[in-house]
Scaffold this motif. Structure first.
Motif, PDB file in Angstrom:
ATOM      1  N   UNK A  18       0.632  -1.056  -0.009  1.00 57.39           N
ATOM      2  CA  UNK A  18      -0.016  -0.039   0.179  1.00 57.39           C
ATOM      3  C   UNK A  18       0.892   1.251  -0.051  1.00 57.39           C
ATOM      4  N   UNK A  19       2.041   1.257   0.828  1.00 54.84           N
ATOM      5  CA  UNK A  19       2.748   2.423   0.703  1.00 54.84           C
ATOM      6  C   UNK A  19       3.434   2.365  -0.539  1.00 54.84           C
ATOM      7  N   UNK A  20       3.867   1.551  -1.161  1.00 53.13           N
ATOM      8  CA  UNK A  20       4.802   1.488  -2.508  1.00 53.13           C
ATOM      9  C   UNK A  20       3.644   1.994  -3.409  1.00 53.13           C
ATOM     10  N   UNK A  21       2.565   1.285  -3.285  1.00 61.14           N
ATOM     11  CA  UNK A  21       1.546   1.863  -4.292  1.00 61.14           C
ATOM     12  C   UNK A  21       1.273   3.207  -4.392  1.00 61.14           C
ATOM     13  N   UNK A  22       1.250   3.832  -3.193  1.00 59.51           N
ATOM     14  CA  UNK A  22       1.319   5.406  -3.001  1.00 59.51           C
ATOM     15  C   UNK A  22       2.339   5.995  -3.229  1.00 59.51           C
ATOM     16  N   UNK A  49      -5.864   0.689  -5.720  1.00 57.39           N
ATOM     17  CA  UNK A  49      -4.838  -0.242  -5.605  1.00 57.39           C
ATOM     18  C   UNK A  49      -4.391   0.138  -4.280  1.00 57.39           C
ATOM     19  N   UNK A  50      -4.263   1.261  -3.803  1.00 56.66           N
ATOM     20  CA  UNK A  50      -3.871   1.729  -2.541  1.00 56.66           C
ATOM     21  C   UNK A  50      -4.529   1.246  -1.218  1.00 56.66           C
ATOM     22  N   UNK A  51      -6.072   1.486  -1.663  1.00 55.01           N
ATOM     23  CA  UNK A  51      -7.112   1.033  -0.665  1.00 55.01           C
ATOM     24  C   UNK A  51      -7.127  -0.337  -0.645  1.00 55.01           C
ATOM     25  N   UNK A  52      -7.209  -1.135  -1.678  1.00 54.08           N
ATOM     26  CA  UNK A  52      -7.125  -2.461  -1.709  1.00 54.08           C
ATOM     27  C   UNK A  52      -5.835  -3.086  -0.736  1.00 54.08           C
ATOM     28  N   UNK A  53      -4.736  -2.634  -1.009  1.00 54.50           N
ATOM     29  CA  UNK A  53      -3.617  -3.249  -0.021  1.00 54.50           C
ATOM     30  C   UNK A  53      -3.786  -2.747   1.234  1.00 54.50           C
TER      31      UNK A  53
END
Length: 123
Positions: A18-22, A49-53
């Protein structure tokens, strides 16, 4: 790898994704922009993707909660997930997003520490 061992790192992995996606995507776009490359990014997919992770991290912590029965990590991560989801899907505010990631990471770290403490007591 046993399901028990998989659960130990699943929340941390989902939080990291999630951190990497953001912030990783943001850094990549900034770096490429500095090099003169322009990328068209679908912001809805990026936010999703951020919310999903972040949601996967919360689910993994809920699964691990059954082992230690301490509510603090799940509550911390739950607050983080709600803040992240709000800022990504409703109204973007950088400080709320950052606070969400702080809560999500705090919940993940607290869960990891509780899991380690349980192993040391069982040994």
């Amino acid at each position: 790898m046993s399901p028990k061992k998989t659960g130990e790192w699943l929340a941390a992995l989902a939080t990291a994704f999630s951190l990497v996606a953001c912030y990783g995507t943001l850094a990549a776009i900034t770096l490429l922009g500095a090099l003169g490359v322009t990328i068209a990014l679908n912001e809805a997919v990026w936010a999703g993707a951020i919310v999903l992770f972040a949601g996967l991290a919360l689910v993994a912590l809920l699964i691990r909660w059954r082992g230690h029965r301490r509510l603090a990590p799940v509550l911390l991560a739950g607050v983080g997930f709600l803040l992240i989801a709000f800022t990504m899907l409703v109204s973007y505010e950088r400080i709320i997003e950052l606070a969400g990631f702080v809560f999500l990471c705090a919940g993940t770290v607290a869960d990891w520490r509780m899991g380690r403490g349980r192993k040391e007591r069982d040994a």
